[in-house]
Design an enzyme around this catalytic site. Structure first.
Site, PDB file in Angstrom:
ATOM      1  CE1 TYR A 144       3.975  15.605  -8.921  1.00  0.00           C
ATOM      2  CE2 TYR A 144       2.843  17.416  -7.862  1.00  0.00           C
ATOM      3  CZ  TYR A 144       3.894  16.524  -7.904  1.00  0.00           C
ATOM      4  OH  TYR A 144       4.859  16.565  -6.934  1.00  0.00           O
ATOM      5  CE  LYS A 194      17.160   8.020 -11.105  1.00  0.00           C
ATOM      6  NZ  LYS A 194      18.416   7.967 -10.340  1.00  0.00           N
ATOM      7  CG  ASP A 250       5.997  19.045  -4.860  1.00  0.00           C
ATOM      8  OD1 ASP A 250       6.161  19.838  -3.931  1.00  0.00           O
ATOM      9  OD2 ASP A 250       4.991  18.318  -4.974  1.00  0.00           O
ATOM     10  CG  ASP A 254       8.861  20.975   0.457  1.00  0.00           C
ATOM     11  OD1 ASP A 254       8.471  21.934  -0.233  1.00  0.00           O
ATOM     12  OD2 ASP A 254       8.121  20.331   1.228  1.00  0.00           O
TER      13      ASP A 254
END
Ligand code: NAD
Length: 364
Positions: A144, A194, A250, A254
Protein backbone atom coordinates in the site's frame (compact mmCIF):
# COMPACT_ATOMS: atom_id res chain seq x y z
CA UNK A 1 -10.28 11.31 39.31
CA UNK A 2 -10.40 10.08 35.72
CA UNK A 3 -10.93 12.53 32.92
CA UNK A 4 -14.43 12.86 31.52
CA UNK A 5 -14.14 15.52 28.83
CA UNK A 6 -13.01 14.47 25.35
CA UNK A 7 -12.87 15.99 21.91
CA UNK A 8 -13.91 13.72 19.02
CA UNK A 9 -13.36 14.45 15.33
CA UNK A 10 -16.10 12.86 13.23
CA UNK A 11 -15.49 12.17 9.55
CA UNK A 12 -18.64 10.47 8.17
CA UNK A 13 -17.41 10.18 4.54
CA UNK A 14 -19.46 8.66 1.74
CA UNK A 15 -22.26 6.21 0.97
CA UNK A 16 -23.54 4.55 4.14
CA UNK A 17 -20.75 6.24 6.17
CA UNK A 18 -22.92 9.19 7.29
CA UNK A 19 -25.88 6.84 7.94
CA UNK A 20 -24.03 4.54 10.33
CA UNK A 21 -22.05 7.35 11.97
CA UNK A 22 -25.29 9.20 12.77
CA UNK A 23 -26.54 6.20 14.76
CA UNK A 24 -23.22 5.79 16.59
CA UNK A 25 -23.33 9.48 17.58
CA UNK A 26 -26.88 9.08 18.91
CA UNK A 27 -25.68 6.18 21.04
CA UNK A 28 -22.77 8.29 22.32
CA UNK A 29 -25.14 11.17 23.11
CA UNK A 30 -27.41 8.86 25.10
CA UNK A 31 -24.42 7.46 26.98
CA UNK A 32 -23.18 10.98 27.76
CA UNK A 33 -26.56 11.92 29.20
CA UNK A 34 -26.62 8.79 31.33
CA UNK A 35 -23.04 9.00 32.59
CA UNK A 36 -22.18 12.71 32.64
CA UNK A 37 -19.48 12.18 30.04
CA UNK A 38 -18.73 15.48 28.29
CA UNK A 39 -17.97 15.18 24.59
CA UNK A 40 -17.00 17.93 22.18
CA UNK A 41 -17.92 16.52 18.77
CA UNK A 42 -16.83 18.26 15.57
CA UNK A 43 -17.54 17.04 12.05
CA UNK A 44 -15.42 17.33 8.92
CA UNK A 45 -15.45 16.19 5.31
CA UNK A 46 -13.42 13.28 4.04
CA UNK A 47 -13.31 11.07 0.95
CA UNK A 48 -15.54 11.74 -2.04
CA UNK A 49 -17.64 14.20 -0.03
CA UNK A 50 -14.49 16.26 0.59
CA UNK A 51 -13.37 15.95 -3.04
CA UNK A 52 -16.73 17.26 -4.28
CA UNK A 53 -16.50 20.27 -1.98
CA UNK A 54 -12.79 21.06 -1.82
CA UNK A 55 -11.21 19.16 -4.73
CA UNK A 56 -9.21 16.83 -2.45
CA UNK A 57 -10.13 13.76 -0.38
CA UNK A 58 -8.38 14.90 2.80
CA UNK A 59 -8.54 18.70 3.14
CA UNK A 60 -6.18 20.39 5.58
CA UNK A 61 -9.18 21.46 7.72
CA UNK A 62 -10.24 17.83 8.25
CA UNK A 63 -6.71 16.76 8.99
CA UNK A 64 -6.32 19.57 11.57
CA UNK A 65 -9.64 18.59 13.13
CA UNK A 66 -8.33 15.03 13.50
CA UNK A 67 -4.94 16.16 14.84
CA UNK A 68 -6.56 18.40 17.48
CA UNK A 69 -8.93 15.73 18.76
CA UNK A 70 -8.54 13.00 21.36
CA UNK A 71 -9.93 10.41 18.93
CA UNK A 72 -11.37 10.18 15.42
CA UNK A 73 -14.57 8.42 14.35
CA UNK A 74 -14.69 7.62 10.65
CA UNK A 75 -17.57 6.21 8.59
CA UNK A 76 -16.41 4.98 5.18
CA UNK A 77 -15.16 6.51 1.96
CA UNK A 78 -15.39 5.78 -1.74
CA UNK A 79 -17.91 4.98 -4.42
CA UNK A 80 -18.33 4.58 -8.19
CA UNK A 81 -18.68 8.34 -8.67
CA UNK A 82 -14.97 8.85 -7.90
CA UNK A 83 -13.51 5.68 -9.43
CA UNK A 84 -12.13 7.38 -12.53
CA UNK A 85 -10.11 9.96 -10.55
CA UNK A 86 -6.33 9.80 -10.32
CA UNK A 87 -5.19 7.62 -7.41
CA UNK A 88 -3.93 10.69 -5.55
CA UNK A 89 -7.42 12.20 -5.56
CA UNK A 90 -9.45 9.07 -4.86
CA UNK A 91 -11.47 8.98 -1.62
CA UNK A 92 -9.47 5.98 -0.36
CA UNK A 93 -6.30 8.12 -0.33
CA UNK A 94 -7.82 9.98 2.63
CA UNK A 95 -7.57 6.81 4.74
CA UNK A 96 -3.93 6.32 3.85
CA UNK A 97 -3.26 10.02 4.53
CA UNK A 98 -4.97 9.91 7.93
CA UNK A 99 -3.12 6.74 8.93
CA UNK A 100 0.18 8.25 7.84
CA UNK A 101 -0.29 11.68 9.46
CA UNK A 102 -1.77 10.35 12.69
CA UNK A 103 1.02 7.76 12.94
CA UNK A 104 -1.49 4.88 13.10
CA UNK A 105 0.36 1.62 12.60
CA UNK A 106 -1.82 -1.00 14.30
CA UNK A 107 -5.34 -1.88 13.27
CA UNK A 108 -7.20 -4.01 15.80
CA UNK A 109 -10.15 -5.95 14.41
CA UNK A 110 -11.99 -8.09 16.96
CA UNK A 111 -13.98 -10.93 15.42
CA UNK A 112 -16.53 -11.84 18.05
CA UNK A 113 -19.55 -14.02 17.42
CA UNK A 114 -22.65 -12.97 19.32
CA UNK A 115 -24.61 -16.01 20.54
CA UNK A 116 -27.83 -14.65 19.04
CA UNK A 117 -26.23 -14.39 15.59
CA UNK A 118 -24.98 -17.97 15.35
CA UNK A 119 -27.44 -18.67 12.57
CA UNK A 120 -26.65 -15.46 10.66
CA UNK A 121 -23.29 -16.77 9.49
CA UNK A 122 -23.12 -18.62 6.17
CA UNK A 123 -20.96 -21.13 8.08
CA UNK A 124 -22.43 -23.89 10.24
CA UNK A 125 -23.36 -22.98 13.81
CA UNK A 126 -21.07 -25.74 15.10
CA UNK A 127 -18.13 -24.11 13.29
CA UNK A 128 -18.65 -20.49 14.36
CA UNK A 129 -19.86 -20.98 17.94
CA UNK A 130 -17.39 -19.59 20.48
CA UNK A 131 -15.21 -17.77 17.92
CA UNK A 132 -13.29 -14.90 19.51
CA UNK A 133 -10.35 -13.67 17.45
CA UNK A 134 -8.40 -10.43 17.47
CA UNK A 135 -6.77 -9.61 14.14
CA UNK A 136 -3.88 -7.16 14.47
CA UNK A 137 -3.19 -5.74 11.04
CA UNK A 138 -0.09 -3.66 10.27
CA UNK A 139 -1.12 -0.37 8.67
CA UNK A 140 1.82 1.64 7.39
CA UNK A 141 3.89 -0.69 5.19
CA UNK A 142 3.44 -3.33 2.51
CA UNK A 143 2.22 -2.91 -1.06
CA UNK A 144 0.00 0.00 0.00
CA UNK A 145 2.92 2.36 0.57
CA UNK A 146 5.97 0.75 -1.09
CA UNK A 147 7.77 2.47 -3.94
CA UNK A 148 8.23 2.20 -6.88
CA UNK A 149 4.57 1.95 -7.78
CA UNK A 150 2.44 2.72 -10.80
CA UNK A 151 1.77 1.65 -14.35
CA UNK A 152 4.35 2.33 -17.08
CA UNK A 153 4.88 1.30 -20.67
CA UNK A 154 7.88 -0.85 -21.46
CA UNK A 155 8.61 -2.68 -24.69
CA UNK A 156 5.25 -1.68 -26.07
CA UNK A 157 3.15 -3.06 -23.22
CA UNK A 158 1.86 -1.73 -19.90
CA UNK A 159 3.48 -2.97 -16.71
CA UNK A 160 1.84 -2.52 -13.30
CA UNK A 161 4.20 -2.33 -10.32
CA UNK A 162 3.69 -2.24 -6.56
CA UNK A 163 6.42 -2.89 -4.05
CA UNK A 164 6.15 -4.92 -0.88
CA UNK A 165 8.44 -3.25 1.67
CA UNK A 166 8.75 -3.82 5.41
CA UNK A 167 11.46 -2.40 7.64
CA UNK A 168 12.62 -4.28 10.68
CA UNK A 169 11.39 -1.42 12.86
CA UNK A 170 7.86 -1.59 11.43
CA UNK A 171 7.69 -5.33 12.02
CA UNK A 172 9.10 -5.06 15.53
CA UNK A 173 6.51 -2.50 16.71
CA UNK A 174 3.48 -4.34 15.29
CA UNK A 175 4.82 -7.61 16.71
CA UNK A 176 4.93 -5.97 20.15
CA UNK A 177 1.30 -4.85 19.72
CA UNK A 178 0.38 -8.43 18.87
CA UNK A 179 2.24 -9.93 21.83
CA UNK A 180 0.81 -7.36 24.28
CA UNK A 181 -2.72 -8.05 22.99
CA UNK A 182 -2.20 -11.82 23.30
CA UNK A 183 -0.83 -11.39 26.81
CA UNK A 184 -4.11 -9.68 27.81
CA UNK A 185 -6.17 -12.51 26.25
CA UNK A 186 -5.55 -16.26 25.88
CA UNK A 187 -1.77 -15.90 25.35
CA UNK A 188 -1.61 -17.33 21.84
CA UNK A 189 -0.18 -15.29 18.98
CA UNK A 190 -0.24 -16.50 15.40
CA UNK A 191 1.88 -14.58 12.90
CA UNK A 192 0.66 -14.88 9.31
CA UNK A 193 3.01 -14.45 6.35
CA UNK A 194 4.00 -15.93 3.01
CA UNK A 195 7.61 -16.63 3.96
CA UNK A 196 7.83 -19.58 1.57
CA UNK A 197 7.84 -17.25 -1.44
CA UNK A 198 8.26 -13.64 -0.27
CA UNK A 199 11.62 -12.58 1.22
CA UNK A 200 10.08 -9.52 2.88
CA UNK A 201 7.77 -11.79 4.85
CA UNK A 202 10.62 -14.16 5.76
CA UNK A 203 12.07 -11.06 7.43
CA UNK A 204 8.64 -10.57 9.03
CA UNK A 205 8.76 -14.13 10.43
CA UNK A 206 12.35 -13.73 11.68
CA UNK A 207 11.67 -10.42 13.46
CA UNK A 208 8.41 -11.60 15.04
CA UNK A 209 10.30 -14.65 16.34
CA UNK A 210 13.03 -12.40 17.79
CA UNK A 211 10.47 -10.16 19.54
CA UNK A 212 8.84 -13.31 20.89
CA UNK A 213 11.86 -13.93 23.12
CA UNK A 214 10.65 -11.02 25.27
CA UNK A 215 7.26 -12.73 25.68
CA UNK A 216 7.99 -16.25 26.97
CA UNK A 217 4.46 -16.43 28.43
CA UNK A 218 2.86 -16.10 24.95
CA UNK A 219 2.77 -19.15 22.64
CA UNK A 220 3.90 -17.98 19.20
CA UNK A 221 2.94 -19.81 16.02
CA UNK A 222 3.44 -19.06 12.31
CA UNK A 223 1.14 -19.84 9.39
CA UNK A 224 1.17 -19.12 5.68
CA UNK A 225 -1.62 -16.80 4.61
CA UNK A 226 -3.22 -19.29 2.21
CA UNK A 227 -3.48 -21.90 4.95
CA UNK A 228 -4.83 -19.26 7.37
CA UNK A 229 -7.57 -18.30 4.89
CA UNK A 230 -8.59 -21.96 4.81
CA UNK A 231 -8.30 -22.55 8.58
CA UNK A 232 -10.48 -19.50 9.32
CA UNK A 233 -13.51 -21.19 7.78
CA UNK A 234 -12.51 -24.72 8.81
CA UNK A 235 -11.98 -24.09 12.52
CA UNK A 236 -12.00 -20.43 13.60
CA UNK A 237 -11.98 -21.35 17.31
CA UNK A 238 -8.30 -22.34 17.06
CA UNK A 239 -7.28 -18.64 16.81
CA UNK A 240 -6.69 -16.15 19.61
CA UNK A 241 -4.63 -13.19 18.28
CA UNK A 242 -3.47 -13.05 14.65
CA UNK A 243 -0.79 -10.53 13.70
CA UNK A 244 -0.22 -9.94 10.02
CA UNK A 245 0.81 -7.59 7.24
CA UNK A 246 -1.25 -4.75 5.82
CA UNK A 247 -2.63 -6.60 2.80
CA UNK A 248 -3.07 -10.04 4.37
CA UNK A 249 -4.86 -8.37 7.31
CA UNK A 250 -7.12 -6.46 4.96
CA UNK A 251 -8.24 -9.62 3.20
CA UNK A 252 -8.33 -12.05 6.15
CA UNK A 253 -10.43 -9.68 8.27
CA UNK A 254 -13.13 -9.40 5.59
CA UNK A 255 -13.18 -13.19 5.43
CA UNK A 256 -13.32 -13.43 9.21
CA UNK A 257 -16.20 -10.94 9.27
CA UNK A 258 -18.45 -13.50 7.65
CA UNK A 259 -17.93 -15.82 10.62
CA UNK A 260 -19.83 -13.22 12.66
CA UNK A 261 -22.67 -13.05 10.14
CA UNK A 262 -21.90 -9.79 8.31
CA UNK A 263 -19.18 -7.33 7.53
CA UNK A 264 -21.54 -4.75 9.05
CA UNK A 265 -20.89 -6.17 12.53
CA UNK A 266 -17.13 -5.60 12.72
CA UNK A 267 -15.58 -2.60 14.47
CA UNK A 268 -11.94 -1.55 14.33
CA UNK A 269 -9.44 0.62 16.12
CA UNK A 270 -6.37 2.08 14.45
CA UNK A 271 -3.76 2.92 17.02
CA UNK A 272 -0.31 4.48 17.11
CA UNK A 273 1.60 6.50 19.62
CA UNK A 274 -1.08 9.18 19.99
CA UNK A 275 -4.76 9.48 19.20
CA UNK A 276 -6.68 6.54 17.75
CA UNK A 277 -9.06 6.33 14.82
CA UNK A 278 -12.17 4.16 15.00
CA UNK A 279 -14.22 2.87 12.09
CA UNK A 280 -16.28 -0.11 10.99
CA UNK A 281 -14.29 -2.40 8.71
CA UNK A 282 -16.79 -2.16 5.87
CA UNK A 283 -16.71 0.29 2.99
CA UNK A 284 -19.25 2.83 1.78
CA UNK A 285 -21.58 0.12 0.38
CA UNK A 286 -22.91 2.21 -2.53
CA UNK A 287 -25.31 -0.61 -3.40
CA UNK A 288 -27.40 0.05 -0.27
CA UNK A 289 -26.62 3.72 0.48
CA UNK A 290 -29.73 5.82 1.07
CA UNK A 291 -32.01 2.81 1.64
CA UNK A 292 -31.97 2.79 5.46
CA UNK A 293 -30.75 -0.80 5.43
CA UNK A 294 -27.09 -0.50 6.50
CA UNK A 295 -26.14 -2.25 9.71
CA UNK A 296 -24.87 0.44 12.14
CA UNK A 297 -23.64 -2.03 14.78
CA UNK A 298 -20.03 -2.19 13.51
CA UNK A 299 -19.80 1.60 13.90
CA UNK A 300 -21.56 1.57 17.27
CA UNK A 301 -19.10 -1.09 18.46
CA UNK A 302 -16.25 1.05 17.08
CA UNK A 303 -17.34 3.81 19.45
CA UNK A 304 -17.14 1.30 22.30
CA UNK A 305 -13.55 0.56 21.22
CA UNK A 306 -12.86 4.31 21.28
CA UNK A 307 -14.11 4.59 24.86
CA UNK A 308 -11.92 1.66 25.89
CA UNK A 309 -8.70 2.33 23.99
CA UNK A 310 -8.54 6.14 23.77
CA UNK A 311 -10.42 7.22 26.89
CA UNK A 312 -9.80 4.24 29.24
CA UNK A 313 -13.56 4.07 29.91
CA UNK A 314 -13.97 0.33 30.09
CA UNK A 315 -17.27 0.32 31.99
CA UNK A 316 -18.87 2.72 29.49
CA UNK A 317 -17.51 0.66 26.56
CA UNK A 318 -19.06 -2.46 28.06
CA UNK A 319 -22.35 -0.63 28.46
CA UNK A 320 -22.51 -0.10 24.68
CA UNK A 321 -21.48 -3.70 23.96
CA UNK A 322 -24.13 -4.96 26.39
CA UNK A 323 -26.76 -2.76 24.71
CA UNK A 324 -25.85 -4.26 21.31
CA UNK A 325 -26.02 -7.78 22.76
CA UNK A 326 -29.44 -6.96 24.26
CA UNK A 327 -30.99 -5.71 21.01
CA UNK A 328 -29.77 -8.82 19.22
CA UNK A 329 -31.30 -10.93 21.99
CA UNK A 330 -34.59 -9.08 21.45
CA UNK A 331 -34.49 -10.32 17.85
CA UNK A 332 -33.70 -7.05 16.11
CA UNK A 333 -31.87 -7.61 12.84
CA UNK A 334 -30.85 -5.43 9.93
CA UNK A 335 -31.20 -7.13 6.57
CA UNK A 336 -27.59 -8.37 6.41
CA UNK A 337 -27.94 -10.40 9.63
CA UNK A 338 -31.60 -11.42 9.32
CA UNK A 339 -30.63 -14.85 7.94
CA UNK A 340 -32.89 -17.17 6.01
CA UNK A 341 -35.91 -18.76 7.58
CA UNK A 342 -35.46 -17.13 10.99
CA UNK A 343 -38.88 -15.51 10.75
CA UNK A 344 -37.39 -12.21 11.91
CA UNK A 345 -38.46 -9.06 10.06
CA UNK A 346 -35.46 -6.87 9.27
CA UNK A 347 -35.39 -3.36 10.71
CA UNK A 348 -33.72 -0.31 9.19
CA UNK A 349 -30.54 1.51 10.20
CA UNK A 350 -32.39 4.15 12.23
CA UNK A 351 -34.62 1.63 14.02
CA UNK A 352 -31.54 -0.38 15.00
CA UNK A 353 -29.90 2.80 16.32
CA UNK A 354 -33.12 3.65 18.24
CA UNK A 355 -33.11 0.22 19.85
CA UNK A 356 -29.50 0.53 21.05
CA UNK A 357 -30.20 4.04 22.39
CA UNK A 358 -33.21 2.68 24.31
CA UNK A 359 -31.11 -0.08 25.85
CA UNK A 360 -28.49 2.46 26.93
CA UNK A 361 -31.23 4.57 28.55
CA UNK A 362 -32.73 1.50 30.22
CA UNK A 363 -29.30 0.62 31.59
CA UNK A 364 -29.18 -2.72 29.73
P1 NAD B 1 -18.21 -2.61 1.06
O1 NAD B 1 -17.67 -3.04 2.38
O2 NAD B 1 -18.62 -1.20 0.93
O3 NAD B 1 -19.45 -3.54 0.65
C1 NAD B 1 -19.33 -4.95 0.45
C2 NAD B 1 -20.72 -5.59 0.60
O4 NAD B 1 -21.08 -5.59 1.98
C3 NAD B 1 -21.82 -4.84 -0.13
O5 NAD B 1 -22.74 -5.77 -0.63
C4 NAD B 1 -22.48 -4.01 0.96
O6 NAD B 1 -23.84 -3.72 0.73
C5 NAD B 1 -22.29 -4.90 2.19
N1 NAD B 1 -22.14 -4.07 3.41
C6 NAD B 1 -21.07 -3.34 3.75
N2 NAD B 1 -21.29 -2.70 4.89
C7 NAD B 1 -22.54 -3.04 5.30
C8 NAD B 1 -23.34 -2.69 6.42
N3 NAD B 1 -22.91 -1.85 7.38
N4 NAD B 1 -24.58 -3.22 6.51
C9 NAD B 1 -25.03 -4.06 5.57
N5 NAD B 1 -24.32 -4.43 4.48
C10 NAD B 1 -23.09 -3.92 4.35
O7 NAD B 1 -17.06 -2.97 -0.01
P2 NAD B 1 -16.98 -2.65 -1.58
O8 NAD B 1 -18.33 -2.78 -2.20
O9 NAD B 1 -15.88 -3.47 -2.06
O10 NAD B 1 -16.52 -1.14 -1.66
C11 NAD B 1 -17.41 -0.03 -1.83
C12 NAD B 1 -16.58 1.26 -1.74
O11 NAD B 1 -16.07 1.38 -0.39
C13 NAD B 1 -15.35 1.28 -2.64
O12 NAD B 1 -15.22 2.58 -3.14
C14 NAD B 1 -14.20 0.92 -1.73
O13 NAD B 1 -12.97 1.44 -2.15
C15 NAD B 1 -14.66 1.58 -0.45
N6 NAD B 1 -14.08 1.00 0.79
C16 NAD B 1 -13.85 1.88 1.78
C17 NAD B 1 -13.38 1.39 3.00
C18 NAD B 1 -13.22 2.38 4.11
O14 NAD B 1 -13.69 3.49 4.02
N7 NAD B 1 -12.56 2.02 5.19
C19 NAD B 1 -13.18 0.02 3.18
C20 NAD B 1 -13.46 -0.86 2.15
C21 NAD B 1 -13.93 -0.35 0.93
Amino acid sequence: MSRNHFRIAVLPGDGIGPEVVREALRVLAALSEETGLSLDIREGFVGGAAYDRFGEPLPEASLSLAMESDAVLLGAVGGPKWESLDYALRPERALLGLRERLGLFANLRPVHVFDDLLDASPLKRSVVEGTDILIVRELTGDLYFGKPRGVRVEGGQRIGVNTLVYTEGEIRRIARTGFEAARARRKQLLSVDKANVLESTQLWRDVVTEVGRDYPDVALGHMYVDNCAMQLVRNPRQFDVIVTTNMFGDILSDEAAMITGSIGMLPSASLGDGRGMYEPIHGSAPDIAGTDSANPLGTILSVAMMLRHSFSLDTEARRIEDAVRAVLRDGLRTRDIAGDGTGLTPVGTVAMGDAVVRKIRDGA
